[in-house]
Design a protein around this motif. Structure first.
Motif, mmCIF file in Angstrom:
data_model
loop_
_atom_site.group_PDB
_atom_site.id
_atom_site.type_symbol
_atom_site.label_atom_id
_atom_site.label_comp_id
_atom_site.label_asym_id
_atom_site.label_seq_id
_atom_site.Cartn_x
_atom_site.Cartn_y
_atom_site.Cartn_z
ATOM 1 N N SER A 79 0.582 -1.042 0.161
ATOM 2 C CA SER A 79 0.037 -0.014 -0.032
ATOM 3 C C SER A 79 0.914 1.389 -0.128
ATOM 4 C CB SER A 79 -0.813 -0.035 1.229
ATOM 5 O OG SER A 79 -1.799 1.097 1.062
ATOM 6 N N ASP A 80 0.212 2.361 -0.573
ATOM 7 C CA ASP A 80 0.767 3.575 -0.312
ATOM 8 C C ASP A 80 2.388 3.839 -0.850
ATOM 9 O OD1 ASP A 80 -1.148 5.333 1.441
ATOM 10 O OD2 ASP A 80 -1.202 3.347 2.003
ATOM 11 N N THR A 81 2.298 3.314 -2.233
ATOM 12 C CA THR A 81 3.864 3.501 -2.660
ATOM 13 C C THR A 81 4.409 4.884 -3.031
ATOM 14 O OG1 THR A 81 2.368 2.952 -4.876
ATOM 15 C CG2 THR A 81 4.069 1.287 -4.093
ATOM 16 N N HIS A 82 3.081 5.637 -3.225
ATOM 17 C CA HIS A 82 3.536 7.261 -3.445
ATOM 18 C C HIS A 82 4.565 7.463 -4.506
ATOM 19 C CE1 HIS A 82 0.695 9.105 -0.531
ATOM 20 N NE2 HIS A 82 0.742 7.972 0.170
ATOM 21 N N ILE A 83 4.503 6.848 -5.582
ATOM 22 C CA ILE A 83 5.335 6.915 -6.564
ATOM 23 C C ILE A 83 5.426 8.407 -7.345
ATOM 24 C CG2 ILE A 83 5.942 6.009 -8.931
ATOM 25 C CD1 ILE A 83 5.027 3.247 -8.027
ATOM 26 N N GLY B 165 -4.087 1.105 -2.750
ATOM 27 C CA GLY B 165 -4.050 2.453 -2.946
ATOM 28 C C GLY B 165 -2.998 3.706 -2.596
ATOM 29 N N ASP B 166 -3.222 4.972 -3.141
ATOM 30 C CA ASP B 166 -1.994 5.904 -2.995
ATOM 31 C C ASP B 166 -0.681 5.330 -3.983
ATOM 32 O OD1 ASP B 166 -3.690 7.575 -1.599
ATOM 33 O OD2 ASP B 166 -2.324 7.612 0.191
ATOM 34 N N VAL B 167 -0.925 5.004 -5.079
ATOM 35 C CA VAL B 167 -0.071 4.347 -6.071
ATOM 36 C C VAL B 167 0.912 5.565 -6.196
ATOM 37 C CG1 VAL B 167 0.306 3.409 -8.459
ATOM 38 C CG2 VAL B 167 -1.669 2.620 -7.116
ATOM 39 N N ASN C 33 -6.551 8.309 -2.093
ATOM 40 C CA ASN C 33 -6.956 9.633 -2.263
ATOM 41 C C ASN C 33 -6.007 10.479 -2.854
ATOM 42 O OD1 ASN C 33 -5.522 9.099 0.256
ATOM 43 N ND2 ASN C 33 -5.477 11.239 0.725
ATOM 44 N N HIS C 34 -4.752 10.070 -2.941
ATOM 45 C CA HIS C 34 -3.580 10.803 -3.778
ATOM 46 C C HIS C 34 -3.698 10.650 -5.139
ATOM 47 C CE1 HIS C 34 -0.925 12.422 -0.451
ATOM 48 N NE2 HIS C 34 -1.697 11.789 0.113
ATOM 49 N N ASP C 35 -4.350 9.354 -5.571
ATOM 50 C CA ASP C 35 -4.458 9.033 -6.791
ATOM 51 C C ASP C 35 -5.405 9.744 -7.768
ATOM 52 O OD1 ASP C 35 -2.439 7.187 -6.647
ATOM 53 O OD2 ASP C 35 -3.781 5.651 -5.974
ATOM 54 N N GLY D 37 -5.284 0.688 3.631
ATOM 55 C CA GLY D 37 -3.966 1.400 3.735
ATOM 56 C C GLY D 37 -4.099 2.662 4.103
ATOM 57 N N HIS D 38 -3.700 3.875 3.669
ATOM 58 C CA HIS D 38 -4.029 5.287 3.717
ATOM 59 C C HIS D 38 -3.374 5.801 5.086
ATOM 60 C CE1 HIS D 38 -5.933 8.922 3.659
ATOM 61 N NE2 HIS D 38 -6.335 8.972 4.554
ATOM 62 N N LYS D 39 -3.306 5.078 6.104
ATOM 63 C CA LYS D 39 -2.835 5.580 7.433
ATOM 64 C C LYS D 39 -1.359 5.458 7.468
ATOM 65 C CE LYS D 39 -5.153 7.737 9.915
ATOM 66 N NZ LYS D 39 -5.579 9.244 9.890
ATOM 67 N N HIS D 40 -0.715 4.488 6.783
ATOM 68 C CA HIS D 40 0.570 4.485 6.768
ATOM 69 C C HIS D 40 1.244 3.629 8.163
ATOM 70 C CE1 HIS D 40 1.799 7.594 3.354
ATOM 71 N NE2 HIS D 40 0.586 7.042 3.269
ATOM 72 N N VAL D 41 0.312 3.007 8.696
ATOM 73 C CA VAL D 41 0.796 2.074 9.650
ATOM 74 C C VAL D 41 0.030 0.556 9.606
ATOM 75 C CG1 VAL D 41 0.664 4.007 11.546
ATOM 76 C CG2 VAL D 41 -1.368 2.439 10.977
#
Ligand SMILES: [Fe+2]
Ligand SMILES: [Fe+2]
Length: 483
Positions: free
Chosen positions: A8-12, A42-44, A73-75, A179-183
Motif C-alpha cells: 500500500s501507499d507506494t506514493h510513486i 491505493g495511493d499508487v 485519495n492521492h491517486d 492502507g491510507h494511514k501508513h501504519v
C-alpha cells in the motif's frame, strides 16, 4: 492455502515522497515468494500526475504476480482518477483464487482526503457480496474502516463506515484490507479480520517506522478460514498475527456467572423544544423500572442545551429511576454554561463493586465539534484501568463507526483510546453518540452505542430505545429495547 502480498501507499513520484530502494526491496521479496496475488490498497502515486502514473506503470511491470489495485485519495488528485482508469483500471476488478473472492471498492472522493462509499458504489458492493454464496469474501479499499492507533489526529475514516461494518457482518466478509494511514495494524472486528498495511515506499511513516508490507495467508477452509498476517519490514524484521474466522471457540462458549444487569441510555435531550418527547422519556423510565437493572448509565446529552432549568428538569425526570444512575456529559450538556451546570447537578466519579470497576471518561471539550481525550486524559484513563477487576468504560463519543450515520462526531484520538482499552483488557465500552443503537466486538472488547431515548431527531430506524446489557464472567449480552 491462498497466499497474498498486501502492499500500500507506494506514493510513486520523481519528488521526495517516494523511496525507490524500499520499493525495489519489497518487490524483490514478493517476486521470490510463492504468493498467488499482489494487492495494492491505493495511493499508487503521490499527486495523481501523468508522469507519476507513467513511472508507476513502468515499475509495476516488475511485479511478476497477478495484481489488484484500488485508487487512493492521492491517486484521484488533479483529476487523476481519469489516469487511474487508463493506467490501472484493468487491475480494479474482482479476482477469484482458490475459493476466495477478492472484491475491490473505490472509497475515494476527488480532492479531499476523506473516504466515502457513495450510493452506487455501495450498491455495487452489496451485489458482489450477496452473489457470492460459496466463496470466502475479502474486500479491498484504500481508507481505514475505524480509527487506528499511532496515526495522530483521526481523519478520513470512511464517512459511512458504520453501514459498511454492518454490511460486512451481515454478508460474512472474512477480511477487509486497507492502507491510507501508513501504519501496520490488524484487529478482529466481530468475524472480520481488518488488516491495514504500512506504507511500502512512502517516506512518510509514523513513529519512525521503516517501510513495510504484509504477507497474508488464508488457510483451512472447512469451518471458516484461518487468516495469518505477517508484517514484513524492509529492514528484515517481522510481526505475525493469526486469527480464525469464525472463532472456533464460539460453539462451546460458557458465559459463566452473571455479574450485573445494566441499562444504557443516551440523548434524553431534556428541553422545552418540540423534538424533546417528555411522554416518551417517562414511558422509557417506566419500562426500565420494570426491568429493575443494577445500574443505569447515561452516555450523554442529558439536556438539549446547557441551560440551568433544563438541568433542573432533567434531574426531576431522572429521579423517577429506581436504579442508581451514572452519567457522562455529551456535547449538548457542555454547550453555553452547561460545563458549569453539569457538575452542579451531576457528579462524575469512578465507581466499583466487588468485581467491576466503572470508569467515566469526559471526551467533550466545550463548543468543539469533535471530541478529544488528549494525552493527559489518556494517562488518566491508563491509571484508572490498572486494576484486576473487570472494567467498564463509558463516554459520550463513539469510538467505532455507527450504522445509518455519517461520522461527524469523531473522537480525534479514538485510535489510541481503542488500543489502550484493548491492551488493558476492558470488558465493555459504552458510548452514546450517533443516535443509533449498535453492538460490535473488537478483539475481546464489547463496544455498545445507545440510540436516542427521547429526542425525536435521531438515526435509529427502530425508534426510541435503550440497551439492556447483561454482564457475565465470560460474556456480554446486549438487547435493544424499544418502547
Ligand atoms: Fe498514503
Ligand atoms: Fe491515502
Amino acid at each position: 492455502m491462498v497466499k497474498v502480498a498486501h502492499i500500500s501507499d507506494t506514493h510513486i513520484t520523481y519528488g521526495n515522497a517516494f523511496n525507490r530502494t524500499a520499493f525495489d526491496i519489497a518487490i524483490e521479496k514478493i517476486n521470490k515468494s510463492d504468493v498467488d496475488l499482489v494487492i495494492h490498497t491505493g495511493d499508487v502515486t503521490d499527486q495523481g500526475l501523468r508522469d507519476e502514473y507513467e513511472y508507476a506503470a513502468f515499475l509495476f511491470n516488475k511485479i511478476e504476480k497477478p495484481l489488484i489495485v484500488v485508487p487512493g485519495n492521492h491517486d484521484v488528485r488533479n483529476v487523476g482518477y481519469e489516469l487511474f482508469d487508463r493506467f490501472f483500471g484493468q487491475f480494479f476488478k474482482k479476482v477469484e483464487v482458490g475459493g476466495i473472492s477478492f472484491i475491490p471498492i473505490d472509497t475515494t472522493v476527488p480532492d479531499v482526503g476523506d473516504g466515502e462509499l457513495d450510493f452506487y458504489e455501495m450498491e455495487r458492493l452489496k451485489e458482489k457480496l450477496f452473489e457470492e454464496k460459496e466463496t470466502i469474501k475479502v474486500v479491498i479499499g484504500h481508507h481505514h474502516l475505524f480509527p487506528l492507533p499511532f496515526t495522530g489526529r483521526e481523519r478520513n475514516v470512511i464517512s459511512n463506515s458504520g453501514d459498511l461494518i454492518e454490511l460486512f457482518n451481515s454478508s460474512g466478509v472474512a477480511a477487509y484490507l486497507s492502507g491510507h494511514k501508513h501504519v501496520f495494524n490488524v484487529y478482529k472486528l466481530s468475524d472480520t479480520v481488518v488488516i491495514n498495511a504500512g506504507a511500502v515506499s512512502c517516506r512518510k511513516t509514523r513513529k519512525g517506522d521503516v517501510n513495510s508490507f504484509n504477507f497474508i495467508n488464508f488457510d483451512n477452509f472447512t469451518n471458516g478460514v484461518d487468516v495469518t498476517v505477517i508484517a514484513e519490514y524492509i529492514d528484515g524484521s517481522r510481526e505475525r498475527k493469526i486469527f480464525s474466522i469464525p472463532e472456533k471457540s464460539k460453539a462451546i462458549s460458557d458465559k459463566g456467572a452473571k455479574l450485573l444487569t445494566i441499562v444504557q441510555i443516551s440523548n434524553t435531550c431534556v428541553s422545552d423544544r418540540f423534538y424533546f418527547r417528555q411522554d416518551v422519556m417517562e414511558k422509557g423510565i417506566e419500562t426500565i423500572n420494570k426491568i429493575n437493572p443494577d445500574f443505569v448509565i447515561h452516555c450523554g446529552n442529558i439536556v438539549d442545551a446547557g441551560v440551568e432549568r433544563y438541568f433542573e428538569r432533567a434531574v426531576a425526570l431522572l429521579s423517577n429511576l429506581k436504579s442508581s444512575l451514572m452519567v457522562v456529559p455529551g456535547r449538548n450538556d457542555f454547550s453555553f454554561n452547561g460545563d458549569i451546570f453539569f457538575f452542579r447537578y451531576f457528579s462524575l466519579k469512578p465507581f466499583e463493586t466487588e468485581k467491576i470497576k466503572f470508569v467515566p471518561v469526559v471526551t467533550v471539550n466545550k463548543d468543539a465539534k469533535t471530541g478529544r481525550l488528549g494525552r493527559s486524559g489518556l494517562k488518566f484513563l491508563k491509571k484508572e484501568l490498572e486494576t484486576e477487576k473487570e472494567k467498564i468504560v463509558y463516554l459520550h463519543h463513539n469510538l467505532l463507526p455507527v450504522p445509518h450515520n455519517r461520522e461527524t462526531g469523531i473522537l480525534e484520538d479514538a485510535g489510541d483510546i481503542i488500543k489502550l482499552l484493548i491492551d488493558k483488557g476492558v470488558k465493555l465500552v459504552l458510548t452514546g453518540y450517533g443516535d443509533n443503537s449498535f453492538f460490535t466486538k473488537l478483539e475481546n472488547v464489547s463496544f455498545v452505542n445507545s440510540g436516542s431515548f427521547s429526542w425525536e431527531l435521531h438515526n435509529n430506524p427502530a425508534g426510541f430505545s435503550f440497551n439492556l446489557i447483561e454482564i457475565y464472567e465470560n460474556d456480554v449480552c446486549v438487547k435493544e429495547i424499544y418502547f
